[in-house]
Every structure is written in C-alpha cells, then in structure tokens.
Design a protein around this motif. Sequence first.
Motif, PDB file in Angstrom:
ATOM      1  N   GLY A   1       0.812  -1.210   0.000  1.00  0.00           N
ATOM      2  CA  GLY A   1       0.000   0.000   0.000  1.00  0.00           C
ATOM      3  C   GLY A   1       0.844   1.257   0.000  1.00  0.00           C
ATOM      4  N   PHE A   2       1.899   1.251   0.798  1.00  0.00           N
ATOM      5  CA  PHE A   2       2.785   2.406   0.871  1.00  0.00           C
ATOM      6  C   PHE A   2       3.503   2.621  -0.460  1.00  0.00           C
ATOM      7  CE2 PHE A   2       6.449   4.912   1.757  1.00  0.00           C
ATOM      8  CZ  PHE A   2       6.169   5.668   2.886  1.00  0.00           C
ATOM      9  N   CYS A   3       4.093   1.553  -0.992  1.00  0.00           N
ATOM     10  CA  CYS A   3       4.899   1.681  -2.209  1.00  0.00           C
ATOM     11  C   CYS A   3       4.051   2.057  -3.423  1.00  0.00           C
ATOM     12  CB  CYS A   3       5.653   0.378  -2.472  1.00  0.00           C
ATOM     13  SG  CYS A   3       6.964   0.042  -1.281  1.00  0.00           S
ATOM     14  N   GLU A   4       2.843   1.511  -3.514  1.00  0.00           N
ATOM     15  CA  GLU A   4       1.983   1.868  -4.641  1.00  0.00           C
ATOM     16  C   GLU A   4       1.550   3.321  -4.573  1.00  0.00           C
ATOM     17  OE1 GLU A   4      -1.260  -0.847  -4.752  1.00  0.00           O
ATOM     18  OE2 GLU A   4      -0.072  -2.505  -5.605  1.00  0.00           O
ATOM     19  N   THR A   5       1.305   3.815  -3.357  1.00  0.00           N
ATOM     20  CA  THR A   5       0.897   5.211  -3.206  1.00  0.00           C
ATOM     21  C   THR A   5       2.058   6.159  -3.467  1.00  0.00           C
ATOM     22  OG1 THR A   5      -0.724   4.518  -1.545  1.00  0.00           O
ATOM     23  CG2 THR A   5      -0.191   6.861  -1.639  1.00  0.00           C
ATOM     24  N   ALA A   6       3.247   5.798  -2.964  1.00  0.00           N
ATOM     25  CA  ALA A   6       4.420   6.663  -3.126  1.00  0.00           C
ATOM     26  C   ALA A   6       5.169   6.412  -4.427  1.00  0.00           C
ATOM     27  CB  ALA A   6       5.373   6.455  -1.949  1.00  0.00           C
ATOM     28  N   ASN A   7       4.776   5.369  -5.151  1.00  0.00           N
ATOM     29  CA  ASN A   7       5.424   5.016  -6.423  1.00  0.00           C
ATOM     30  C   ASN A   7       6.914   4.730  -6.229  1.00  0.00           C
ATOM     31  OD1 ASN A   7       5.561   4.453  -9.164  1.00  0.00           O
ATOM     32  ND2 ASN A   7       5.985   6.591  -9.717  1.00  0.00           N
ATOM     33  N   ILE A   8       7.216   3.871  -5.254  1.00  0.00           N
ATOM     34  CA  ILE A   8       8.595   3.476  -4.985  1.00  0.00           C
ATOM     35  C   ILE A   8       8.650   1.963  -4.892  1.00  0.00           C
ATOM     36  CG2 ILE A   8       9.175   5.609  -3.761  1.00  0.00           C
ATOM     37  CD1 ILE A   8       8.827   4.006  -1.140  1.00  0.00           C
ATOM     38  N   ASP A   9       9.858   1.442  -4.669  1.00  0.00           N
ATOM     39  CA  ASP A   9      10.059   0.003  -4.509  1.00  0.00           C
ATOM     40  C   ASP A   9      11.161  -0.206  -3.480  1.00  0.00           C
ATOM     41  OD1 ASP A   9       9.771  -2.695  -4.852  1.00  0.00           O
ATOM     42  OD2 ASP A   9      11.158  -2.803  -6.542  1.00  0.00           O
ATOM     43  N   ILE A  10      10.951  -1.162  -2.563  1.00  0.00           N
ATOM     44  CA  ILE A  10      11.962  -1.478  -1.558  1.00  0.00           C
ATOM     45  C   ILE A  10      12.217  -2.974  -1.575  1.00  0.00           C
ATOM     46  CG2 ILE A  10      11.296   0.464  -0.085  1.00  0.00           C
ATOM     47  CD1 ILE A  10       9.943  -1.555   1.777  1.00  0.00           C
ATOM     48  N   SER A  11      13.356  -3.380  -0.987  1.00  0.00           N
ATOM     49  CA  SER A  11      13.741  -4.793  -0.995  1.00  0.00           C
ATOM     50  C   SER A  11      13.140  -5.566   0.171  1.00  0.00           C
ATOM     51  CB  SER A  11      15.269  -4.927  -0.966  1.00  0.00           C
ATOM     52  OG  SER A  11      15.795  -4.315   0.202  1.00  0.00           O
ATOM     53  N   SER A  12      12.778  -4.884   1.263  1.00  0.00           N
ATOM     54  CA  SER A  12      12.250  -5.562   2.450  1.00  0.00           C
ATOM     55  C   SER A  12      10.838  -6.064   2.197  1.00  0.00           C
ATOM     56  CB  SER A  12      12.243  -4.620   3.654  1.00  0.00           C
ATOM     57  OG  SER A  12      13.548  -4.162   3.953  1.00  0.00           O
ATOM     58  N   ASP A  13      10.529  -7.255   2.684  1.00  0.00           N
ATOM     59  CA  ASP A  13       9.161  -7.753   2.619  1.00  0.00           C
ATOM     60  C   ASP A  13       8.612  -8.048   4.010  1.00  0.00           C
ATOM     61  OD1 ASP A  13      10.645 -10.009   3.187  1.00  0.00           O
ATOM     62  OD2 ASP A  13       9.436 -11.334   1.935  1.00  0.00           O
ATOM     63  N   LEU A  14       9.399  -7.718   5.054  1.00  0.00           N
ATOM     64  CA  LEU A  14       8.958  -7.798   6.443  1.00  0.00           C
ATOM     65  C   LEU A  14       9.345  -6.506   7.144  1.00  0.00           C
ATOM     66  CD1 LEU A  14       9.777 -11.435   7.639  1.00  0.00           C
ATOM     67  CD2 LEU A  14       7.525 -10.414   7.408  1.00  0.00           C
ATOM     68  N   LEU A  15       8.690  -6.225   8.244  1.00  0.00           N
ATOM     69  CA  LEU A  15       8.969  -5.004   8.990  1.00  0.00           C
ATOM     70  C   LEU A  15       9.168  -5.330  10.459  1.00  0.00           C
ATOM     71  CD1 LEU A  15       6.288  -2.726   7.287  1.00  0.00           C
ATOM     72  CD2 LEU A  15       8.760  -2.635   6.933  1.00  0.00           C
ATOM     73  N   LEU A  16       9.904  -4.478  11.153  1.00  0.00           N
ATOM     74  CA  LEU A  16      10.231  -4.693  12.555  1.00  0.00           C
ATOM     75  C   LEU A  16       9.137  -4.120  13.451  1.00  0.00           C
ATOM     76  CD1 LEU A  16      13.938  -3.529  12.266  1.00  0.00           C
ATOM     77  CD2 LEU A  16      13.187  -5.887  12.575  1.00  0.00           C
ATOM     78  N   PRO A  17       8.782  -4.811  14.535  1.00  0.00           N
ATOM     79  CA  PRO A  17       7.728  -4.325  15.430  1.00  0.00           C
ATOM     80  C   PRO A  17       8.236  -3.287  16.426  1.00  0.00           C
ATOM     81  CG  PRO A  17       8.498  -6.442  16.199  1.00  0.00           C
ATOM     82  CD  PRO A  17       9.258  -6.156  14.942  1.00  0.00           C
ATOM     83  N   THR A  18       8.989  -2.304  15.956  1.00  0.00           N
ATOM     84  CA  THR A  18       9.541  -1.276  16.828  1.00  0.00           C
ATOM     85  C   THR A  18       9.908  -0.051  16.011  1.00  0.00           C
ATOM     86  OG1 THR A  18      11.329  -0.733  18.382  1.00  0.00           O
ATOM     87  CG2 THR A  18      11.860  -2.241  16.602  1.00  0.00           C
ATOM     88  N   THR A  19       9.833   1.103  16.640  1.00  0.00           N
ATOM     89  CA  THR A  19      10.293   2.338  16.006  1.00  0.00           C
ATOM     90  C   THR A  19      11.767   2.582  16.286  1.00  0.00           C
ATOM     91  OG1 THR A  19       9.635   3.621  17.947  1.00  0.00           O
ATOM     92  CG2 THR A  19       8.016   3.400  16.178  1.00  0.00           C
ATOM     93  N   LYS A  20      12.362   1.773  17.167  1.00  0.00           N
ATOM     94  CA  LYS A  20      13.764   1.947  17.527  1.00  0.00           C
ATOM     95  C   LYS A  20      14.678   1.346  16.453  1.00  0.00           C
ATOM     96  CE  LYS A  20      12.654   1.727  22.458  1.00  0.00           C
ATOM     97  NZ  LYS A  20      12.829   0.958  23.714  1.00  0.00           N
ATOM     98  N   SER A  21      15.895   1.829  16.421  1.00  0.00           N
ATOM     99  CA  SER A  21      16.866   1.301  15.468  1.00  0.00           C
ATOM    100  C   SER A  21      17.382  -0.050  15.944  1.00  0.00           C
ATOM    101  CB  SER A  21      18.035   2.282  15.303  1.00  0.00           C
ATOM    102  OG  SER A  21      18.633   2.567  16.554  1.00  0.00           O
TER     103      SER A  21
END
Length: 368
Positions: free
Chosen positions: A98-118
């Motif tokens: 949803g994010f990439c289609e709206t922003a018209n970008i592409d990223i390599s990650s297909d999972l995300l981390l459950p934290t806002t921390k680095s």
Amino acid sequence: MKIIPKKAAVKKKRPLRKPVAEKSVNSRKKKAWDKGAYAAGCRSVGWFWPKSTDGEPPENIQWERRINVRWAKWFGKYAFRRVPQLSYPLACRRFIRGFCETANIDISSDLLLPTTKSVCCVLTVKNEAATLQAQLNELRRLPFEEIIVVVNGSTDNSYEVARNHPVQATVVHFDSALGYDVGRAVGARMSHSEMILFLDGDMTIRVDLLLPFIYEIEKGADVVLNPISSLLPTFERRDSVSNIKQFLNICLGRRDLHADSLTAVPHALSRRAIEKLGTSVLAVPPVAQERAVRLGLSVVRSPVTVDVITRNRLRKQNVGLGNRVEHLILGDHLEALHELMGNFGPRLHFPDSMRQRHLIEEGVDESV
C-alpha cells in the motif's frame, strides 16, 4: 354437527447452525489484517511525505526506515501476541504494498520490525561462506539500521561474500582468528543502534523467527535469550555444558531460565544493557549473563524457540567428549561463578543447614 378441532400449529425447527471451522475464522482474521494493513500503508505516505514541486518524493528519504517507523506506530495499537503468527508477515507485505503503490517506490524488504527503535544485527563469521550468503539474503528482508559482519580468521571467501552482498553490511575483517564470541564484542562496540541482535554465520535462520526477540526488547526487556531448554534431553542424558548452564542460572536465583544462556544464538540486547555491561564482557557470555542478572537488568526468554542444536555445524573442535569448545564453555561458566561468589560469598544464597558456622564466628567451641 361434528366439530373438528384445529390442529396445533407446528413450529418449524430451524436447522442447527454448523460450528464455524477454526480454519475459516483464522482466514477471516487474515483478510481483516490484510485489508487494514494495506489501507494503513496507503494512508501513511501522507503522514510525512514532503512532496516536491513535481510531485515526486525527495531522493534523500530513507524509505525502508520511514516505512518501518510508520508500520510500528500503526501496529503499536495492537499487541504482538494478538496477531496470528501467519498474519504478521502477510500484514507487513500488504502495508508495504500500500505504501509503495501510493508513493510510487520500490523497496527490498518484505517484512517489517515491530519497533520504532533502530535495530542492528551482528553476524560473526569464520569459514562460513556456504551459509553466509543465505543468511544475508534473509537479513535483507528486514529494514535493519545496521548489519555488521565480523569476519575473523577465515581462509575461504567469506569476506568477499559479505563485502559484495547487496545488503551493504559493514564488514570488519581480521586475518587471524579472534577466538569464540570475541566477534560479538567487536560488533557491539561498533554499533550505535538501540537494539542489537546477535547471530552466527554457521546456519541460516529465518528472519520471522527473530521478530519476537526484537519485540521483547521493545516491551522493555534488556536481554532476550533463545529458550532451547525444551530441545534438550532429560537431565540424566544431558552433557556437562547444559548442566553447568542450568547450574549457573540456579546460582543466580533464576531457575526459570533453565539451561538457557547467552552462549546460544540468537539473542538480543538493549542499548541500556550494552552500556551497563560494557562491550568487552560479551566475549565471555556466561559472565555477561551473570552481570546482567546481578545488576538488575531484565533478562527474559523469547516466546519462540529457534532450533540451533540440530542445525549446529559440526567441527573437529566441538565433537567428542572433552573437546576444546566444551572446555572453553565450562571455563567461561567457572569464571562467571567466581565473579558471582566474589560479590555474594562462597555459598551465594544457599544456606548451610549442616554446620553451625555462627558459633565459630562467635568464638564458641562446639566440642564443649
């Protein structure tokens, strides 16, 4: 005239409602998570996107990190334990789409981390080019802030594999072998992230199994261990290494940790733990664990077990009774016990019910 009584109205029986299959319930939950995640991904673009005059996003935005922050804020409204295990990766992919289609970008990650921390991943490697490529491919699926590969004493092409991989890891290379666990201390010293996840390059671990370790740190834990005790045989069939791991935890007053230890990967540490313990102590994992408990850090076990026993790479150093690795680990635990007794006395918290030592301390002769 004959009166014929009216027949009593017969109520039609409603057909019994069939019980809803658990599979269909889970399927509806997955669809709900997918739909919600996709919509949230589309909306999240407008939350921070400073559009340029031509409507295109600026190139200096680190998209993967930004997407993960927005995902974690949306996901933070729900408890990780409430999300079905299969729904998390699917919801991540829908959010990213949803994010990439709206922003018209592409990223390599297909999972995300459950934290806002680095989050940083430290990977130690020695002659493990065969498995290193696959593990780096897995790590690429998550938007880590840092990936640090410590290559020490390798005679194969492990350095070239790490250096040329598209994950763009920071590679630290040593010509000579540093010794076991020293690479973790080196990687932790170089990292500036708020969480550090530690792996070895001798096996490939799926990144979805690493997410619970990270989320435990997000919830406030300082040290997260891999709960491999459930994979061990019964006590009479265990080896000396497993026994001394459990004995150290008993001496620390943490029977709940069983035989789980920082000697096993994966494990995760918070920045608070790194600062309190120091990076150099990570070269001796049992001592680091002893200090973590003694200093009051939150030491917990991950809710997910990663089987690193059956997949552990066999080498001549760790095969056979009384091998070098066994002696090293036993010595590390003795060092931890020595430090613990130096702080709490030789008996620690175990009472002596056989001897009346207080009489000797008072100068009274027990023979009288």
